[in-house]
Design a protein around this motif. Sequence first.
Motif, mmCIF file in Angstrom:
data_model
loop_
_atom_site.group_PDB
_atom_site.id
_atom_site.type_symbol
_atom_site.label_atom_id
_atom_site.label_comp_id
_atom_site.label_asym_id
_atom_site.label_seq_id
_atom_site.Cartn_x
_atom_site.Cartn_y
_atom_site.Cartn_z
ATOM 1 N N TRP A 228 0.842 -1.210 0.000
ATOM 2 C CA TRP A 228 0.000 0.000 0.000
ATOM 3 C C TRP A 228 0.874 1.255 0.000
ATOM 4 C CZ3 TRP A 228 -0.892 4.374 2.730
ATOM 5 C CH2 TRP A 228 -2.101 5.053 2.496
ATOM 6 N N THR B 226 3.978 1.570 -0.988
ATOM 7 C CA THR B 226 4.693 1.688 -2.263
ATOM 8 C C THR B 226 3.779 2.240 -3.354
ATOM 9 O OG1 THR B 226 6.073 -0.208 -1.646
ATOM 10 C CG2 THR B 226 6.053 0.430 -3.968
ATOM 11 N N SER B 227 2.548 1.750 -3.389
ATOM 12 C CA SER B 227 1.613 2.218 -4.426
ATOM 13 C C SER B 227 1.286 3.703 -4.249
ATOM 14 C CB SER B 227 0.323 1.385 -4.382
ATOM 15 O OG SER B 227 -0.383 1.611 -3.163
ATOM 16 N N ARG B 228 1.137 4.157 -3.004
ATOM 17 C CA ARG B 228 0.852 5.571 -2.767
ATOM 18 C C ARG B 228 2.053 6.452 -3.106
ATOM 19 N NH1 ARG B 228 -3.126 3.483 -2.960
ATOM 20 N NH2 ARG B 228 -5.050 3.727 -1.755
ATOM 21 N N LEU C 271 4.267 5.787 -5.475
ATOM 22 C CA LEU C 271 4.339 5.832 -6.934
ATOM 23 C C LEU C 271 3.327 6.798 -7.524
ATOM 24 C CD1 LEU C 271 4.875 2.035 -7.740
ATOM 25 C CD2 LEU C 271 6.538 3.898 -8.013
ATOM 26 N N SER C 272 2.194 6.915 -6.821
ATOM 27 C CA SER C 272 1.160 7.828 -7.330
ATOM 28 C C SER C 272 1.410 9.272 -6.898
ATOM 29 C CB SER C 272 -0.222 7.382 -6.839
ATOM 30 O OG SER C 272 -0.304 7.481 -5.414
ATOM 31 N N GLY C 273 2.478 9.513 -6.094
ATOM 32 C CA GLY C 273 2.840 10.851 -5.681
ATOM 33 C C GLY C 273 2.073 11.365 -4.482
ATOM 34 N N GLU C 274 1.357 10.493 -3.782
ATOM 35 C CA GLU C 274 0.571 10.929 -2.634
ATOM 36 C C GLU C 274 1.420 11.079 -1.371
ATOM 37 O OE1 GLU C 274 -2.974 8.629 -2.018
ATOM 38 O OE2 GLU C 274 -3.294 8.364 -4.173
#
Length: 601
Positions: free
Chosen positions: A277, A279-281, A283-286
């Motif tokens: 979770w 890592t995904s955030r 990558l999305s720049g959050e």
Amino acid sequence: MTVRVFWEARWAPIGRLVRRTALTLWSAQPRLAVSFVLILIVRGGMAPLSLWLIKGLVDAISHGHAADTVRILLVLGVAVLATQVLHVQSLLLQASLNERFTAHVELMLMRHANRVVDLRLFEDPAFHDRLQLLSRQAGQRPMGLLAALSNLLPSALTTVGLLGLLGWIVWWAPLLLVLGAVPLGQANARLQRASWQMQLERSGSNRSMRYFSGLAVSEAHAKEIRLYGLAEFFEQRYVEAFERSHADALRQRRRLLIMPLLAACAFVAVNGITFAWVTSRALSGELGIGVLVLALQVLVSLLVYVGGVAGSLGVLRGHLHFFQELFGFLDQPATLLGQANLPVPPSPWRDGLEFERVSYHYPEGQGGVFDLTFTLRHGERVAIVGENGAGKTTLLKLLCRFMDPSSGTIRVNGRPLADIDVEAWRSRIAAVLQDFGRYHLSVSENIGLGDVQHRTDEARVSNAARRARLHEDVEGLPSGYATLLGVSFGGMDFSGGQWQKLGVARAFMREADVVLFDEPTSALDARAEADLFERVEELSDGKIVVIVTHRLASIRSVDRILVLQRGQLVEQGTHAELMARRGEYARLYELQASRYTPNAP
């Protein structure tokens, strides 16, 4: 099941155990204990603080704030230095507290073992195994408890801090990780409980191993082992006992490791979900760079710390199980029947020391005594004779109140012995037992143990030695009465006869009403034996003297002889009366005499 019932059944006993263990630690050395815990608490907060500072450092660098970077670096350096200082200080405190705590627990165990007044317990294999296991682990478990605590408390506080930081980033992640860690903690606790039970079940094999390994270093067995070439035989017996014990342990360990492995896999999976979770955030720049670094550091650290906390909880539970067993032993009451704790009647006892239809049955159904009725009186010398297994030793144990009769009554001047305070009664008895103690102390202390309150009274000690015909032997020693006995501590050793005379001197130290001699001349030569029985005649003035012996020629002059056969009193009388009766005593006496009289039938 209500929450209250569940709490009382599952967690309340653990809470009481933790509280009692903590109070035991506190009582060992209060100031050290408080200092140790405080340092552990401060140490636990240093890791989350350092990670938060690193997050701030990354943010300061990424935004080009030089002044903030310098300040954070200085604070971080102080935190790292404080962590190292606290670590060293906690090790020093732990070492000192270890020594205090271990000695405190061993003293607790020693004191209670010495208060077990019913010696039947020491003849029970289950009790013996339990006591030996407690005794061996008393030198390890307190230290292990402190080591587990020194790991658990800082790790737990660090984990709480890390979870707080993670919750600031992802609110649901701490809950998920805690739920994933619970099975791991339970599995480790179960493993530790099973480990204790496994040790108890293997006590028989382990006792055999200790026995056979002890033979190799035993002075008492060294000559015979070498004479008969027994070393390889005992080594093989040790190996057989080890292989049995090891095979059982291996089977149980394989079975027990399944749950901890599954629980560890579940925790890693939960941590992996959180990693994915974050890592995904990112990558999305959050997530910013500082937050990302903090999150990754926290997750990596939690893998170590949560696993460490779960493991430490399991280890701590294992150490607490030792204390649970220890407290169970300490809370175990004496099993002797007397409750009144009345004083010993003043002597001389007009009605004597009376056995009224006394029987004692051993739990395994072998041996014992049956329906004994007789009276012992002050100023009387009484011998107890009979073949091996006739009940002589059992009778002496009943006299010393090492156990209570299965039926019948022993009375002291009309007062039931069961109603008299055990320690008060034993203080009125002096004894030379077959297996008297050969203590690795000075000669003076060895004799003085017969009356501990007067053990430093040199005149009394030397007088007891003279009465036992030991004084001349002691005068020839390098340091006289101060000579250390026992080769284990660099002292010298006595011959068997000298040790036996020392045992007699120990009995002469005490001003007793009842004096017991259990095979007192087995290691003495003929002249020393004659001297001792002359002393016994002197000693009988105003006392009850009981002599157990197989040497019937030595007791012809006693006032009365009790003859036991298969636990029953079959004859009593003087030597002349019993010889005229031509019964069991006459048969035993003539059997012995035939070895010295060539023309005897």
